[in-house]
Design a protein around this motif. Structure first.
Motif, mmCIF file in Angstrom:
data_model
loop_
_atom_site.group_PDB
_atom_site.id
_atom_site.type_symbol
_atom_site.label_atom_id
_atom_site.label_comp_id
_atom_site.label_asym_id
_atom_site.label_seq_id
_atom_site.Cartn_x
_atom_site.Cartn_y
_atom_site.Cartn_z
ATOM 1 N N GLU A 28 15.041 -4.862 -4.310
ATOM 2 C CA GLU A 28 16.320 -4.753 -5.011
ATOM 3 C C GLU A 28 17.383 -5.614 -4.336
ATOM 4 O OE1 GLU A 28 18.213 -1.188 -7.372
ATOM 5 O OE2 GLU A 28 18.367 -0.854 -5.203
ATOM 6 N N SER A 62 10.718 -6.948 -20.187
ATOM 7 C CA SER A 62 11.592 -5.766 -20.199
ATOM 8 C C SER A 62 11.627 -5.030 -18.857
ATOM 9 C CB SER A 62 11.204 -4.819 -21.333
ATOM 10 O OG SER A 62 9.863 -4.422 -21.201
ATOM 11 N N THR A 63 10.510 -4.952 -18.147
ATOM 12 C CA THR A 63 10.531 -4.262 -16.846
ATOM 13 C C THR A 63 11.321 -5.054 -15.814
ATOM 14 O OG1 THR A 63 8.389 -5.210 -16.282
ATOM 15 C CG2 THR A 63 8.388 -2.974 -17.183
ATOM 16 N N THR A 64 11.240 -6.362 -15.870
ATOM 17 C CA THR A 64 12.014 -7.195 -14.947
ATOM 18 C C THR A 64 13.496 -7.105 -15.285
ATOM 19 O OG1 THR A 64 10.116 -8.689 -14.760
ATOM 20 C CG2 THR A 64 12.234 -9.522 -13.972
ATOM 21 N N GLN A 65 13.830 -7.083 -16.578
ATOM 22 C CA GLN A 65 15.222 -6.878 -16.995
ATOM 23 C C GLN A 65 15.750 -5.577 -16.419
ATOM 24 O OE1 GLN A 65 15.376 -6.821 -21.255
ATOM 25 N NE2 GLN A 65 15.776 -9.008 -21.393
ATOM 26 N N ARG A 66 14.953 -4.531 -16.554
ATOM 27 C CA ARG A 66 15.360 -3.223 -16.035
ATOM 28 C C ARG A 66 15.621 -3.289 -14.531
ATOM 29 N NH1 ARG A 66 10.502 0.172 -15.509
ATOM 30 N NH2 ARG A 66 10.416 -1.153 -13.686
ATOM 31 N N ASP A 67 14.699 -3.916 -13.791
ATOM 32 C CA ASP A 67 14.844 -4.016 -12.338
ATOM 33 C C ASP A 67 16.099 -4.804 -11.952
ATOM 34 O OD1 ASP A 67 12.493 -2.582 -12.155
ATOM 35 O OD2 ASP A 67 11.252 -4.332 -11.669
ATOM 36 N N TYR A 70 19.250 -2.672 -12.633
ATOM 37 C CA TYR A 70 19.499 -1.709 -11.557
ATOM 38 C C TYR A 70 20.073 -2.406 -10.324
ATOM 39 C CZ TYR A 70 16.932 1.851 -14.187
ATOM 40 O OH TYR A 70 16.525 2.750 -15.149
ATOM 41 N N ASP A 90 17.153 -6.529 -25.307
ATOM 42 C CA ASP A 90 15.689 -6.615 -25.227
ATOM 43 C C ASP A 90 15.230 -7.856 -25.981
ATOM 44 O OD1 ASP A 90 13.038 -6.158 -24.808
ATOM 45 O OD2 ASP A 90 12.890 -4.467 -26.184
#
Length: 94
Positions: A28, A62-67, A70, A90
């Motif tokens: 992060e 989408s998972t990389t966007q989420r990471d 955050y 998205d």
């Protein structure tokens, strides 16, 4: 290490890295630094427009966007901003 990140923010990022799940916190912190480097301006000057353009340009899964969301949210708090940064749209519907 980003030269745009000042000493105070650097300390906050380093403190964040030392608590909780080490691997996740280091990842992060690295995302925060990559985002600041991408913006190419002092973190105090980063705004909502930077976040919108970053996500539009990068078109992450989408998972990389989420990471990244955050990580940018954590940066937002470290900078003392109210609210949260804009959420990514998205780009991978389905």
């Amino acid at each position: 290490m980003s030269s745009l990140i000042g000493l105070t923010l650097r300390r906050k990022i380093n403190t964040h890295k030392t608590k909780g799940g080490k691997r996740a916190r280091r990842a992060e912190a690295a995302r925060i630094e990559r985002f600041v480097d991408w913006c190419n301006c002092p973190p105090e000057q980063i705004g909502r427009k930077h976040v919108h353009i970053f996500f539009e340009e990068k078109r992450f899964a989408s998972t990389t966007q989420r990471d990244y969301f955050y990580a940018i949210s954590k940066l937002w708090k470290m900078l003392g901003r109210s609210g949260e940064p804009p959420r990514p749209k998205d780009h991978n519907p389905g």
